[in-house]
Each structure stands twice: as structure tokens, then as C-alpha cells.
Design a protein around this motif. Sequence first.
Motif, PDB file in Angstrom:
ATOM      1  N   PHE A   1     -72.005  47.188 -38.167  1.00  0.00           N
ATOM      2  CA  PHE A   1     -72.867  48.020 -39.006  1.00  0.00           C
ATOM      3  C   PHE A   1     -73.039  47.405 -40.393  1.00  0.00           C
ATOM      4  CE2 PHE A   1     -72.888  51.535 -42.181  1.00  0.00           C
ATOM      5  CZ  PHE A   1     -74.182  51.983 -41.951  1.00  0.00           C
ATOM      6  N   VAL A   2     -71.940  47.093 -41.052  1.00  0.00           N
ATOM      7  CA  VAL A   2     -71.995  46.548 -42.408  1.00  0.00           C
ATOM      8  C   VAL A   2     -72.647  45.166 -42.401  1.00  0.00           C
ATOM      9  CG1 VAL A   2     -70.615  45.800 -44.376  1.00  0.00           C
ATOM     10  CG2 VAL A   2     -70.002  47.889 -43.149  1.00  0.00           C
ATOM     11  N   THR A   3     -72.267  44.323 -41.432  1.00  0.00           N
ATOM     12  CA  THR A   3     -72.811  42.968 -41.373  1.00  0.00           C
ATOM     13  C   THR A   3     -74.319  42.986 -41.133  1.00  0.00           C
ATOM     14  OG1 THR A   3     -70.702  42.129 -40.515  1.00  0.00           O
ATOM     15  CG2 THR A   3     -72.644  40.759 -40.197  1.00  0.00           C
ATOM     16  N   SER A   4     -74.766  43.858 -40.242  1.00  0.00           N
ATOM     17  CA  SER A   4     -76.192  43.911 -39.921  1.00  0.00           C
ATOM     18  C   SER A   4     -77.012  44.309 -41.144  1.00  0.00           C
ATOM     19  CB  SER A   4     -76.442  44.893 -38.776  1.00  0.00           C
ATOM     20  OG  SER A   4     -75.733  44.518 -37.626  1.00  0.00           O
ATOM     21  N   ILE A   5     -76.605  45.381 -41.822  1.00  0.00           N
ATOM     22  CA  ILE A   5     -77.392  45.875 -42.950  1.00  0.00           C
ATOM     23  C   ILE A   5     -77.395  44.871 -44.095  1.00  0.00           C
ATOM     24  CG2 ILE A   5     -77.533  47.674 -44.712  1.00  0.00           C
ATOM     25  CD1 ILE A   5     -76.594  49.663 -42.694  1.00  0.00           C
ATOM     26  N   SER A   6     -76.243  44.363 -44.479  1.00  0.00           N
ATOM     27  CA  SER A   6     -76.179  43.443 -45.618  1.00  0.00           C
ATOM     28  C   SER A   6     -76.887  42.126 -45.313  1.00  0.00           C
ATOM     29  CB  SER A   6     -74.720  43.184 -46.016  1.00  0.00           C
ATOM     30  OG  SER A   6     -73.956  42.774 -44.896  1.00  0.00           O
ATOM     31  N   SER A   7     -76.803  41.633 -44.077  1.00  0.00           N
ATOM     32  CA  SER A   7     -77.483  40.381 -43.725  1.00  0.00           C
ATOM     33  C   SER A   7     -78.994  40.560 -43.719  1.00  0.00           C
ATOM     34  CB  SER A   7     -77.006  39.891 -42.355  1.00  0.00           C
ATOM     35  OG  SER A   7     -75.616  39.669 -42.354  1.00  0.00           O
ATOM     36  N   ILE A   8     -79.455  41.706 -43.202  1.00  0.00           N
ATOM     37  CA  ILE A   8     -80.896  41.959 -43.194  1.00  0.00           C
ATOM     38  C   ILE A   8     -81.423  42.067 -44.625  1.00  0.00           C
ATOM     39  CG2 ILE A   8     -82.635  43.693 -42.604  1.00  0.00           C
ATOM     40  CD1 ILE A   8     -81.118  44.182 -40.018  1.00  0.00           C
ATOM     41  N   ILE A   9     -80.649  42.696 -45.505  1.00  0.00           N
ATOM     42  CA  ILE A   9     -81.067  42.759 -46.914  1.00  0.00           C
ATOM     43  C   ILE A   9     -81.118  41.366 -47.529  1.00  0.00           C
ATOM     44  CG2 ILE A   9     -80.398  43.601 -49.204  1.00  0.00           C
ATOM     45  CD1 ILE A   9     -79.287  46.091 -47.864  1.00  0.00           C
ATOM     46  N   GLY A  10     -80.128  40.533 -47.230  1.00  0.00           N
ATOM     47  CA  GLY A  10     -80.144  39.169 -47.734  1.00  0.00           C
ATOM     48  C   GLY A  10     -81.343  38.385 -47.226  1.00  0.00           C
ATOM     49  N   PHE A  11     -81.668  38.535 -45.948  1.00  0.00           N
ATOM     50  CA  PHE A  11     -82.846  37.862 -45.391  1.00  0.00           C
ATOM     51  C   PHE A  11     -84.124  38.366 -46.050  1.00  0.00           C
ATOM     52  CE2 PHE A  11     -86.288  38.395 -42.229  1.00  0.00           C
ATOM     53  CZ  PHE A  11     -86.660  37.074 -42.113  1.00  0.00           C
ATOM     54  N   TRP A  12     -84.197  39.678 -46.287  1.00  0.00           N
ATOM     55  CA  TRP A  12     -85.376  40.249 -46.937  1.00  0.00           C
ATOM     56  C   TRP A  12     -85.553  39.670 -48.346  1.00  0.00           C
ATOM     57  CZ3 TRP A  12     -85.397  43.657 -51.238  1.00  0.00           C
ATOM     58  CH2 TRP A  12     -86.661  44.163 -51.576  1.00  0.00           C
ATOM     59  N   ILE A  13     -84.456  39.500 -49.066  1.00  0.00           N
ATOM     60  CA  ILE A  13     -84.547  38.932 -50.416  1.00  0.00           C
ATOM     61  C   ILE A  13     -85.049  37.492 -50.348  1.00  0.00           C
ATOM     62  CG2 ILE A  13     -83.199  38.232 -52.426  1.00  0.00           C
ATOM     63  CD1 ILE A  13     -81.393  40.625 -51.923  1.00  0.00           C
ATOM     64  N   MET A  14     -84.535  36.723 -49.394  1.00  0.00           N
ATOM     65  CA  MET A  14     -84.920  35.312 -49.307  1.00  0.00           C
ATOM     66  C   MET A  14     -86.380  35.125 -48.925  1.00  0.00           C
ATOM     67  SD  MET A  14     -81.655  33.327 -47.622  1.00  0.00           S
ATOM     68  CE  MET A  14     -81.311  34.524 -46.339  1.00  0.00           C
ATOM     69  N   THR A  15     -86.933  36.058 -48.165  1.00  0.00           N
ATOM     70  CA  THR A  15     -88.299  35.887 -47.666  1.00  0.00           C
ATOM     71  C   THR A  15     -89.331  36.707 -48.424  1.00  0.00           C
ATOM     72  OG1 THR A  15     -87.854  37.615 -46.010  1.00  0.00           O
ATOM     73  CG2 THR A  15     -87.544  35.317 -45.334  1.00  0.00           C
ATOM     74  N   SER A  16     -88.910  37.527 -49.369  1.00  0.00           N
ATOM     75  CA  SER A  16     -89.849  38.409 -50.067  1.00  0.00           C
ATOM     76  C   SER A  16     -90.116  37.990 -51.501  1.00  0.00           C
ATOM     77  CB  SER A  16     -89.326  39.856 -50.053  1.00  0.00           C
ATOM     78  OG  SER A  16     -89.219  40.331 -48.735  1.00  0.00           O
ATOM     79  N   PHE A  17     -89.185  37.304 -52.139  1.00  0.00           N
ATOM     80  CA  PHE A  17     -89.329  36.945 -53.539  1.00  0.00           C
ATOM     81  C   PHE A  17     -89.746  35.478 -53.660  1.00  0.00           C
ATOM     82  CE2 PHE A  17     -86.587  40.619 -53.522  1.00  0.00           C
ATOM     83  CZ  PHE A  17     -87.022  41.364 -54.612  1.00  0.00           C
ATOM     84  N   ASP A  18     -90.774  35.241 -54.470  1.00  0.00           N
ATOM     85  CA  ASP A  18     -91.298  33.884 -54.640  1.00  0.00           C
ATOM     86  C   ASP A  18     -90.270  32.927 -55.214  1.00  0.00           C
ATOM     87  OD1 ASP A  18     -93.724  34.663 -53.614  1.00  0.00           O
ATOM     88  OD2 ASP A  18     -94.613  35.105 -55.583  1.00  0.00           O
ATOM     89  N   THR A  19     -89.281  33.465 -55.918  1.00  0.00           N
ATOM     90  CA  THR A  19     -88.244  32.594 -56.485  1.00  0.00           C
ATOM     91  C   THR A  19     -87.549  31.786 -55.398  1.00  0.00           C
ATOM     92  OG1 THR A  19     -87.865  34.247 -58.211  1.00  0.00           O
ATOM     93  CG2 THR A  19     -86.166  32.564 -57.900  1.00  0.00           C
ATOM     94  N   PHE A  20     -87.422  32.397 -54.216  1.00  0.00           N
ATOM     95  CA  PHE A  20     -86.703  31.735 -53.126  1.00  0.00           C
ATOM     96  C   PHE A  20     -87.631  31.183 -52.046  1.00  0.00           C
ATOM     97  CE2 PHE A  20     -83.969  35.189 -54.770  1.00  0.00           C
ATOM     98  CZ  PHE A  20     -82.935  34.421 -55.274  1.00  0.00           C
ATOM     99  N   ARG A  21     -88.879  31.627 -51.981  1.00  0.00           N
ATOM    100  CA  ARG A  21     -89.769  31.187 -50.910  1.00  0.00           C
ATOM    101  C   ARG A  21     -90.844  30.212 -51.361  1.00  0.00           C
ATOM    102  NH1 ARG A  21     -93.296  36.238 -48.916  1.00  0.00           N
ATOM    103  NH2 ARG A  21     -94.394  34.535 -47.872  1.00  0.00           N
ATOM    104  N   ASP A  22     -91.036  30.055 -52.659  1.00  0.00           N
ATOM    105  CA  ASP A  22     -92.059  29.152 -53.176  1.00  0.00           C
ATOM    106  C   ASP A  22     -91.486  27.733 -53.250  1.00  0.00           C
ATOM    107  OD1 ASP A  22     -94.128  27.878 -54.340  1.00  0.00           O
ATOM    108  OD2 ASP A  22     -94.127  29.028 -56.215  1.00  0.00           O
ATOM    109  N   PRO A  23     -92.123  26.747 -52.583  1.00  0.00           N
ATOM    110  CA  PRO A  23     -91.592  25.370 -52.622  1.00  0.00           C
ATOM    111  C   PRO A  23     -91.476  24.802 -54.029  1.00  0.00           C
ATOM    112  CG  PRO A  23     -93.214  25.599 -50.876  1.00  0.00           C
ATOM    113  CD  PRO A  23     -93.268  26.876 -51.679  1.00  0.00           C
ATOM    114  N   ASP A  24     -92.266  25.313 -54.959  1.00  0.00           N
ATOM    115  CA  ASP A  24     -92.188  24.812 -56.326  1.00  0.00           C
ATOM    116  C   ASP A  24     -91.185  25.574 -57.179  1.00  0.00           C
ATOM    117  OD1 ASP A  24     -94.150  22.896 -55.843  1.00  0.00           O
ATOM    118  OD2 ASP A  24     -95.774  24.327 -56.245  1.00  0.00           O
ATOM    119  N   GLY A  25     -90.553  26.596 -56.609  1.00  0.00           N
ATOM    120  CA  GLY A  25     -89.583  27.385 -57.357  1.00  0.00           C
ATOM    121  C   GLY A  25     -88.276  26.647 -57.547  1.00  0.00           C
TER     122      GLY A  25
END
Length: 854
Positions: A683-707
Motif C-alpha cells: 500500500f505505502v510503496t504503491s502510493i508513494s512510487s506513483i506520486i514520485g512517477f507523477w512528479i517526474m512526468t508532470s513537471f518540466d523541471t524533470f521532463r524538459d531535455p533542456d532543464g
Amino acid sequence: SDLLIASDPILPLFAGVSGKPLGFGRVENFSSMEPFPIDDKPRQFRREFRDVPCTCCFALLLVAMAAMTYWAVVEEQADIDRLTHAVDYDGRICGKSEGVADKRYLYVCGRSEGGLDGQYPKELDFKSKTCVSACPTDNKTTIECISRPLVYPRERDCATQGCVVEGVQIKKSVQWEITQSVSHQTSYPTELYRGEMCVPLWDAPNGLRDSLITGPHSTSSQMAEAFGSIRNALPVLGIVFLIATLLSITTLALMSYYAGLVILISLGLTGLLLGFVGIFFTIGIFFSPFDEEGGYYQWNPVYRSVYGESARALTFFIGLLLIGICALMFRAAKLAVDLNRIDEAVGMIHAAMEFIFPYGSKPLFFLFTVPFGSAAILCVALGALIYCFMLVISAGAVESRSIWINSEHYPSLQKSLTKPLDGGTWDFAIIVFGMGMIWIAELFVGISQFIVSYCVSRWFFVDIIKDANPDKRSMPLQQAAKGLGTKVENVRVHGVDAVMGGRRTGYIEDDSIRGGGKVLVVPIGMKMPDGRDVLNEVAWIETKPHDDCVWVSKGLYYAIGPHLGSLIFLTWPVFLTRPLRMLGEILKFLLTPAGNVVERKPYDEDDDKTFKGLMTALGGLISSYINHHFGGWSRDAYLDIILTGRPARAAARDVQEFILKSGGVVAFMHGMTRIYEIIAVFFVTSISSIIGFWIMTSFDTFRDPDGALYIEDPMAMTFLSVLVSLLVSFNWMSLFNNTSDSLLYVFSWTRKLQASDPECKIVAPLCHERCKELGKPQYCPSALLSILGQELEQAPAEAFKASTQSQMTRFNHAQKQLAGSAYAYMTQGKGTSLFGDGERESLLKRTSMPNSSR
């Protein structure tokens, strides 16, 4: 004569704030002693350092790892940038080394002798790599490219030129000339790929784009993406750590009040999340893995990390795996919904919560130093080990050794990384380094679990203190006085009736203080002139004081001192058998019928004649085999070492048999909460990992090649987020399972000592009433006694003795059960279908040949 000599008198035991004695030994002296180690002979073991050879191997491995790291940095110019950035033909790191600091991207030149096919070369030369500041988009740019060494024969006519070597006249001679050059080559149209290299456009012929992305350069490119993403993903990993910690604390705190509800919600939410993610990955088979601008491509970490059709196949199978886990979750939820099934574990969870969250005190020191401290130290240690590992695999000198003649190398214009030693030896050393990382991480986990087991063992023998309720009335009594709760009319209390007619009104409440589950509260008191009762305002609360600082310190001292060798020895067996033991626990949970009666009785000898019964027997055989052969290689061995001081091998060999021979509730309930630990970790691993994945794929700081913090490999970082979440949640969620199993084991161990000590000179009775008769303090937790009360109704020797018909081991019984069920299914002819209960034809039914005219 009844004084038990402590094995380590210089490490005194503090009884807590009450200053009262504990349950062992002479009452007036025991507060300054430790109640264990002691065996049931009774015989004393001293805490001493064992398993010296294993410890020496571990120490040598640590020295070797440190030496490899030092050698890599000092002697072999290790540079992690070699792993995270591209390297050109001259051994320079793109975007880092002098001369190419402003050139971040890698360009692969075409093979010069291959010719052109329109705007593109027919082949790419993967050894001719150069750094560029921007990817060329046409044929108007010139790129520095290195050619391969070319060999030209030069024949000499010795008749006219005179060839004399060391006084010998050479008649005819041929000289071989090796030529290599750096020249300017016309570029071909490219585009930036994952912020690292320039790849041909989609319309490039001859599969040039695929050959570059999946060709010889792909392995180093994927490694660079993975390792390069670690540093950029550190903020995300820190957020994941905090989220996992908060979720774990919240889950534990809620379980102390609503264990059953929290378990069901965890199962449901985890199943829904895994099912949703599984469906999301599965439908990826219908989306193009080449549509890099599409929304699905951006959200699927597999598509962003794996190229081409391989990504489509991988995401489909990952989705099927997650859907399968989701189905198991809902199967477990269906079983847990049965009140009898879930009540089997809730009682033990509540007993464990009395230690984790004691009434009237806040064990902040214990929670901060053990679960939180262990998780933080383990994550930091793994981070440091991964950093050292990256240094080791990046070690080597940048040398020019690309020309070999007669087994001798000669310098060329092309430079590359040369591994230390002879290459193969260094590769073997890297494998050993990786094994050392696992050994160290597992040792940290073992030390943490050892400390928890030690603290629980000490808390078990702390005297119970009865404190006055500050509210003067217990919570159930207050609720009943307010008329709250389920109302029950016409209750009669024999011998104390004070109301006219002798009938009262009761209220069913949750005993939130004493932890007795559901209670019927009937207010009684002295009769007033108007016939009403005067409610009794005196109520007592039972507490067991904590001395977390002393217990944690001594547990740590024993873990890294006398018992360090034992923990080092147990590390690899515990690590290697953990998946098998988890499988055994899952099978045991899924195959045990709901509402199974918790009592001591012989094994059921009736054979199930259905196919379902046959499969259940087979699963039971597998589970019993795992438990029988590998059950001792677990944290239960730590408890045996703590209580008896025996060597690690003896503890692991005998601990499982001891639990099985304990019989009754102890044998049945031991390990019952492990499946709920697994559920909570999921339960804890699933929720926290999904949140981490969401952060990595939603914010340009982490998804923009020029960032500045661009994460090139989100799939690898998602797996790393899962690892961080798993380490954090395991350290927290294992608390209640470790505590409940420790309480059961210490209870059984104490009862075993009672069997050899009928006069209670060595150990005080577990039963509170018996303690009152002998004038000794009560120490056994009341919540545990409420579950194991039936075990105390018999004499200790009889309670410990197994039933005559149950002398076979659980594994032997499982073998017999499977054979009996298989034979019954094949011969008895029961069941209208595979899972039915009606009549069907026997598969092995004996038939007779019809009469023949012959």
C-alpha cells in the motif's frame, strides 16, 4: 537460591519509572538485572562473539571494497561523468572535458568508405564519435570525424635501393604502412534524442536511426541515462522518502485504533491502484512507441526508456503482471472481509500496538531511532554504496590502444577507457563489490530487526502499573453514562442489582483503553432514593513503562558487539530465503479457510475429494515445505539468540520446530500478521512510487531535455523510487508484525521455562492470578493474555506438550494430506464438476469387460 545471575552484570536493566521489579528472579534485586539469556535446562549462555570466520570474510570484503574505491579514484582516474555523459573518439567527456565543455551532445559519423545514400551515409561508424554543441539538421555542417586505421603495403626493390639489415643483404622487401587521420565530414540531418545524442531523422534509409538507438552504442547510452538520472532525481527521491514515511506513520497510527478497517482499505486501495496502472500499461500495446509527442508516450515510463517494439511488448507484460497482483489483492480482500479471518490477526496487532504506541506516553525516541533512523541510514548507506560502485565501474585510464600487431598495442589517434588489471579480473571484482552492497544493506536490516526484537523482549517482562484514570471514569463508562453505543435492554447483573425490578440498560462499546474489543457496559452502584444507580468514578488503567533509550542502546550494543558475527552469518540465508518465505505466507493465507478455529487439536484426517481440495492440499504442501526447510532462516532466529544466547546455526535450526511444538494459539497465530505487513508495504510503496512517477512526468523541471534536472530514464528512476519506498515502508510496517511474533515467541519461551520451574524460582508465572497468589508482580501484557488465556488454563508442562496425534511435522502432514486428497479425488468419484460436491465417475474406476461371444 532463587537469584538468577545475569550474563552481563555490567549492563544493568532499568525497570522504568515505577522502580518496581520485573517478572524474573528475586523480586527485590531483579530491577538491576537482565532476564536473559537463559536456556530451559536451566543453563546459562554468555553473550559472546561467535561466527568469527564469517565475520572475517565480511571484514575482508569491506577492506576490499574500500581498496577498490581508493584505487579507482587515486590510481585509475575514476570519473562518474564517463557514465553519465557521452565520450568522443579522443576520450573526452562531452560537455565536461577541456575543449568540448560547450559541446554536450554526441554525433556518430558515417563510415567514410561506405558512401552516401542521398543525404545520409549508408553506414554509421560507431567508433567515430564526436561532441557537438548542437545537432545538425542538414548537410551544410562539417563535423570532425576520425577514420579507421588503414594498412597500405609498400614494396621496396632492394636491387636498386639496397636493403641491408644488420649486415644481411635483403633481396626483396614489403613494408606495411598504417595510416589514421581526423578529417572533416559533411553532416547528415539529425535531431536530439533524450537530451544526449543526435540521431538520424525518421526518413533516414537503411535503418540508420534504429541502428544508432539500439546498436552497439545503446548499452552505454542506457547506462548513462540510468546513472545520469540518479543525481537529477535526488529531489524526487527525497520527496518519495518523506511521503513514504508519513504514509507509514499514518497507517500505523490508524491501525492502533481501526486495524481491521485500515487493512481492508489498504487492500482495496492498493488493488485499485495496481489494477488501474496495470490496465494503463496493458493498453500500451495499442499505442505507437514511436509517437514521442503523444500523451501516452509522455506518461508511460517504459515508452520513454525503451525504444521501439520492445517497449510495446514490455509494457504489455508489465501490465499483465500488475493486473495479476491486483487479482490476488482482491482475493485477499475477499478473505479478509470475513470477520472471523480478520479477527484472527486484529487481536495480535492490537497487542503489538500496546508496545508501539503505549498509553500515556509517546515513544518518540524509539520511533525516531529505530524505524525512521534505520530507513534513513539504510537509504543514505545505499546511496553512498551506489556512488562508490559508480566510481569503481568508471575506473580506468584513457589510453590509445586501438592498433595491435603481434599481440602488441601501438598508439593511435583514437582513445578509449582501459579497465584496470586485465579487464576480466576487474569485472569479477565489480561483481564481488555488488554482492558486498547486498550484504551490507541486509545487515543494516538485520540490526534494525534485532533491536526491535530485543526491545519487545525487554518490554514483555516490565511490571504492569495500574494508574488512576485521569478522567476518573473509563471511556466505556463515560460513553454508557451519555447513553451512547448500541443499547441493550433488560440486563440483569446477578448479586448487585440495585434498581427496582432488577433490570438494567447496558451499552455495547469499544474498549479503546484496555483493548478488550467489544464490551458490554452496565452501570451499577448504590441505590438512591429515586431508584437510580450512583456510578462508580474509580477506574484503573494498566500500563507498562518504556525505557526506550536504554533498550535501544543495549540492543544496538548487542547487535554490533557480541552478536555481530551471528547477524553477519544469518544475513545471506535470510536474504536468499525471504522470497520463498513470503510465498509460503501468501499461500498459507490464501489456502487457510476463513473462520478457522484457533485451538489445539489433532490434524484433520479427512481427505477432501474435490479438485479444489486437491489444489489446496498441493498449495499446503508447498507452503509447508517452504516453512519446514526455510522458516528458521528469519528474524525469529534473532529472538532465540536474544533469549538463549545460542549460536546462529543452532537458533536457525531449532526456532521453527520450537514454534510448531508450542502448539495451540502460539503456533497458529505466529506469522499470521505477516501477510498484513506485506499488504501494508504494498500500500505505502504503491502510493508513494506513483506520486514520485507523477512528479517526474508532470513537471518540466524533470521532463524538459533542456532543464537542469532533466531525468533521461524515468523508468529506472521509477524503480529506484519503488526501492526507496520499499525500504521505508518495510522498516515501519514490519514493526507490528515483528512485535506480535516476538510477543508470541517470548510468551512460549517463558511458558517453556515454567514447565521446568514449577516453583517459579527462575521465572514468575504468566498468569496474573497466579502472580497474586505468589506475591509477585504481574508482567505479561493483558492484551496478549486475552488471546492466549486458554493456554494458561492448563499446567505449563501440559500446555507445552503436543497432542499425541499431532507428533508429525506440518510438512509430513501436508504430504499425507496431498496424497490422501489425490487418491480420494481419483477413486471416490465425488463432485459433479471440478469444484462440485455431487456424484461423478471415478477417474480410476475399475471396469470389467463385457461378455463376448468369443
